[in-house]
Write an enzyme that holds these catalytic residues in place. Structure first.
Site, mmCIF file in Angstrom:
data_model
loop_
_atom_site.group_PDB
_atom_site.id
_atom_site.type_symbol
_atom_site.label_atom_id
_atom_site.label_comp_id
_atom_site.label_asym_id
_atom_site.label_seq_id
_atom_site.Cartn_x
_atom_site.Cartn_y
_atom_site.Cartn_z
ATOM 1 N N GLY A 1 6.018 1.622 -2.486
ATOM 2 C CA GLY A 1 5.113 1.815 -3.651
ATOM 3 C C GLY A 1 5.473 1.044 -5.156
ATOM 4 O O GLY A 1 5.969 0.015 -5.333
ATOM 5 N N TYR B 1 5.773 10.832 -1.739
ATOM 6 C CA TYR B 1 6.593 12.164 -1.880
ATOM 7 C C TYR B 1 5.810 13.216 -1.832
ATOM 8 O O TYR B 1 6.242 14.476 -1.740
ATOM 9 C CB TYR B 1 7.355 12.249 -3.455
ATOM 10 C CG TYR B 1 8.741 11.480 -3.372
ATOM 11 C CD1 TYR B 1 9.176 10.679 -2.200
ATOM 12 C CD2 TYR B 1 9.400 11.723 -4.387
ATOM 13 C CE1 TYR B 1 10.489 10.037 -2.301
ATOM 14 C CE2 TYR B 1 10.604 11.080 -4.586
ATOM 15 C CZ TYR B 1 11.398 10.130 -3.565
ATOM 16 O OH TYR B 1 12.477 9.754 -3.666
ATOM 17 N N ASP C 1 -2.127 -2.301 -12.596
ATOM 18 C CA ASP C 1 -0.741 -2.483 -12.073
ATOM 19 C C ASP C 1 0.202 -2.347 -13.203
ATOM 20 O O ASP C 1 0.221 -2.962 -14.235
ATOM 21 C CB ASP C 1 -0.664 -4.028 -11.790
ATOM 22 C CG ASP C 1 0.688 -4.472 -11.158
ATOM 23 O OD1 ASP C 1 1.421 -3.549 -11.268
ATOM 24 O OD2 ASP C 1 0.637 -5.302 -10.437
ATOM 25 N N ILE C 2 1.056 -1.520 -13.096
ATOM 26 C CA ILE C 2 2.028 -0.797 -14.114
ATOM 27 C C ILE C 2 2.892 -1.913 -14.409
ATOM 28 O O ILE C 2 3.613 -2.327 -15.517
ATOM 29 C CB ILE C 2 2.620 0.397 -13.778
ATOM 30 C CG1 ILE C 2 3.350 0.649 -15.123
ATOM 31 C CG2 ILE C 2 3.847 -0.054 -12.629
ATOM 32 C CD1 ILE C 2 4.024 2.353 -14.944
ATOM 33 N N SER D 1 5.438 10.858 -7.891
ATOM 34 C CA SER D 1 6.055 11.888 -6.806
ATOM 35 C C SER D 1 4.364 11.953 -6.210
ATOM 36 O O SER D 1 4.568 12.479 -4.983
ATOM 37 C CB SER D 1 6.234 13.033 -7.173
ATOM 38 O OG SER D 1 7.602 13.081 -7.243
ATOM 39 N N THR D 2 3.401 11.266 -6.301
ATOM 40 C CA THR D 2 2.171 11.413 -5.693
ATOM 41 C C THR D 2 2.085 10.452 -4.411
ATOM 42 O O THR D 2 1.021 10.609 -3.775
ATOM 43 C CB THR D 2 0.982 11.301 -6.623
ATOM 44 O OG1 THR D 2 0.988 10.031 -7.075
ATOM 45 C CG2 THR D 2 1.109 12.271 -7.910
ATOM 46 N N GLY D 3 2.830 9.492 -4.198
ATOM 47 C CA GLY D 3 2.780 8.600 -3.210
ATOM 48 C C GLY D 3 3.464 9.330 -2.115
ATOM 49 O O GLY D 3 3.063 10.404 -1.454
ATOM 50 N N ASP E 1 7.935 1.592 -6.957
ATOM 51 C CA ASP E 1 9.640 1.517 -7.026
ATOM 52 C C ASP E 1 9.838 -0.264 -6.489
ATOM 53 O O ASP E 1 10.332 -0.781 -7.229
ATOM 54 C CB ASP E 1 10.258 2.327 -6.491
ATOM 55 C CG ASP E 1 11.535 2.118 -6.474
ATOM 56 O OD1 ASP E 1 12.014 1.622 -7.551
ATOM 57 O OD2 ASP E 1 12.495 2.944 -5.621
#
Length: 179
Positions: free
Chosen positions: A34, A123, A12-13, A119-121, A36
């Site tokens: 996500g 997007y 978890d970031i 961008s991999t979620g 964000d």
């Protein structure tokens, strides 16, 4: 730890003990889904207040805020491209996200930074392609451009599939560099 400065982990970031985390934001910078949404939730309402003052961000660019309730002192917000078919400059826009985040980190003398898979979620950027771009940009910045402040870059992968893609990208790029 890979190459002395690059770490890859599944986690978890918002929990990472680094100077800065990167937020895969939308152009408004006002929160979303996500990573964000998770970052905005963990940081608390002050993050939204500061983001409103920034008046958005363009795709491929980045802006910095305080980390508020996060373990990280800073959040670097970057807006990755929405994937169409790869013929609309998506690769260059994604590469620009990493370069801009790293440049801001250098400007603020940040020593450690954690990146999500930008961008991999929702997007839709293909994971393997995105991982190669991310790793290449970070390695270029750290090892070819000789920047001084960054001591540690972490790729924080939300799940095992993402971790495996990043691990493969790191192995491939390292073997190409050495071969």
């Amino acid at each position: 730890m890979i190459s002395g400065k690059i770490t890859l982990l599944e986690g978890d970031i918002t929990q990472q003990q680094v100077d800065a985390i990167v937020n895969a934001a939308n152009t408004s910078l006002l929160g979303g889904g996500g990573v964000d949404g998770a970052i905005h939730l963990a940081a608390g309402p002050e993050l939204l207040v500061e983001c409103r003052r920034l008046k958005g961000c363009k795709t491929g660019d980045a802006k910095i805020t305080k980390g508020y309730n996060l373990p990280a002192d800073w959040v670097i917000h970057t807006v990755g491209p929405v994937w169409h078919d790869g013929k609309y400059g998506e690769d260059e826009q994604l590469a620009s996200c990493y370069r801009r985040c790293l440049a801001i980190a250098e400007q603020y003398e940040i020593r450690s930074i954690a990146f999500p898979a930008i961008s991999t979620g929702v997007y839709g950027f293909p994971m393997e392609r995105a991982a190669k771009i991310a790793v290449k940009q970070v390695m270029t910045f750290l090892f070819l451009e000789n920047h001084s402040s960054l001591e540690a870059v972490m790729f924080v992968c939300f799940n095992r599939q993402t971790y495996d893609c990043y691990r493969s990208a790191l192995k491939e790029i390292l073997s190409n560099e050495q071969g």
